[in-house]
Design an enzyme around this catalytic site. Structure first.
Site, PDB file in Angstrom:
ATOM      1  N   HIS A 127     -53.455  49.157  -9.719  1.00 52.86           N
ATOM      2  CA  HIS A 127     -52.008  49.206  -9.492  1.00 52.86           C
ATOM      3  C   HIS A 127     -51.616  49.451  -8.036  1.00 52.86           C
ATOM      4  CE1 HIS A 127     -50.996  48.712 -13.672  1.00 52.86           C
ATOM      5  NE2 HIS A 127     -51.887  49.628 -14.014  1.00 52.86           N
TER       6      HIS A 127
ATOM      7  N   CYS B 290     -54.695  51.667 -20.793  1.00 61.17           N
ATOM      8  CA  CYS B 290     -55.389  51.276 -19.557  1.00 61.17           C
ATOM      9  C   CYS B 290     -56.761  51.940 -19.478  1.00 61.17           C
ATOM     10  CB  CYS B 290     -54.540  51.598 -18.332  1.00 61.17           C
ATOM     11  SG  CYS B 290     -53.180  50.415 -18.101  1.00 61.17           S
TER      12      CYS B 290
END
Lengths: 277, 113
Positions: A195, A238
């Site tokens: 990210h 995740c």
């Protein structure tokens, strides 16, 4: 060339962020990183997650948002929120401003207990204080609905998470940041790998969203799951993916992680609940 | 002359056997490289005719020319963090996601690219 630049940034960000930078300095570095990475994305648009950087999926998403799949959840959440407990109180008795328009202040550091307080933990604490059983943090349901309603009443308010200048609060923030930057699991990824450093690149058909604006729109209705998903369920998703053992929703690791990522979203509008793939 | 002929036949036979074993490995190697639960190399690398390839790693092309030393290639798949501690590529072998034998099959396949 792009690779070298990336490596350079990686070192720069890692060194700076893991050294003893203040939260304000971290925030500035973080924002600068995304500004360089996505020069065409307006800061305010990061609340839209991956759609702020991927035009091709944005159109489809916008047409979904025209008939939001989470509308019933907001209605259910409102009804549950206003339904009196057995003792006659309602949720509004537990929150500032009767619980309306306050999503942007969560999570906050609770000096009394020395812990990070998330909105969903506060909802369950409210129930406990009123003699009710806690709600499950998993699989959508009443917790996600109430959380969605409370986010909905806060739409347009800007994230305003505070890190008080106390050792305990800073430690909680640092613990969240550390987890964010630590490689975990059999596949050896950190949250930041996907990210921050590789955001915008393709992993098969998935594009990891920028790590800024990550909590603005939660809980999110995921079309894949066909229901609302809380932020901590998303963390678990995740972690599962990188074959790491997820933590339990609302445990200390996740609350600290939420503290860090929400602070990194300061200044962005609440737009929860949102919808995602 | 007759001896030479026998020799040639023998060699062809051996090579033939070997190359069937080989092509089996190549095929398996390709499966392992594409399988999401195994190498999942496609998640990050453009490879061959693989669909929905990712793009954060370099395309895996001209592998023999670029990796004449098999060990270098093996090590990159076993543990890329040796080369680059911050590598985005998982340490597949070191972390037990795929075995040595599987990596070797993947390499057989990569050498056809």
């Amino acid at each position: 060339m792009g690779n070298i630049f990336h490596k350079f940034l990686l070192v720069l960000v890692l060194v700076n962020i893991t050294a003893y930078a203040s939260p304000e300095e971290d925030l500035e570095l973080f924002r600068d990183h995304f500004k360089n990475r996505f020069p065409n994305t307006e800061f305010s648009d990061y609340k839209n997650g991956v759609y702020s950087i991927d035009a091709s999926s944005r159109e489809q998403w916008e047409s979904i948002e025209d008939f939001p799949p989470y509308e019933l959840n907001i209605e259910d959440g409102e009804r549950l929120f206003n339904q009196p407990f057995k003792n006659g109180n309602t949720y509004s008795s537990c929150f500032e401003n009767s619980g309306i328009g306050i999503r942007q202040n969560y999570p906050y550091f609770d000096e009394d207990t020395g812990r990070v307080m998330t909105l969903e933990l506060a909802i369950n604490n409210c129930r406990k204080d009123n003699g009710e059983k806690p709600l499950s943090y998993y699989k959508g349901g009443p917790m996600a609905d109430i959380s969605a309603y409370m986010a909905y009443t806060s739409r347009g308010n800007k994230f305003d998470v505070k890190i008080p200048n106390s050792q305990e609060a800073l430690d909680a923030y640092e613990a969240g940041k550390k987890l964010y930057f630590t490689k975990v699991g059999q596949l050896n990824f950190s949250c930041a790998d996907c990210h921050v450093y590789q955001t915008g690149s393709k992993l098969r058909a998935d594009i990891p969203s920028p790590g800024i604006g990550h909590s603005t729109h939660f809980p999110a209705y995921r079309s894949g799951a066909g229901r609302l998903v809380t932020l901590h369920e998303r963390f678990a998703g995740c972690l599962n993916r990188v074959r790491a053992k997820p933590f339990k929703a609302q445990n200390e690791e996740y609350r600290n992680l939420e503290y860090f990522i929400s602070y990194m979203s300061n200044g962005l509008e609440i737009n929860g609940p949102g919808s995602r793939k | 002359m007759k001896n030479l002929k026998t020799l040639i036949i023998a060699i062809t036979f051996i090579l033939g056997l070997e190359s069937t074993a080989y092509s089996g490995d190549i095929e398996e190697g390709k499966k392992l490289a594409f399988d999401r639960k195994k190498g999942n190399c496609l998640a990050c690398h453009m490879i061959d005719d693989g669909e929905l390839a990712g793009n954060n790693g370099p395309p895996l092309i001209a592998m023999k020319a670029r990796f004449p030393d098999r060990e270098v290639l093996f090590n990159q798949i076993w543990d890329p963090t040796e080369n680059n501690p911050n590598s985005f590529m998982p340490p597949f072998g070191k972390h037990g996601a795929i075995t040595k034998i599987e990596i070797n099959k993947i390499i057989e396949y990569l050498y056809t690219l």
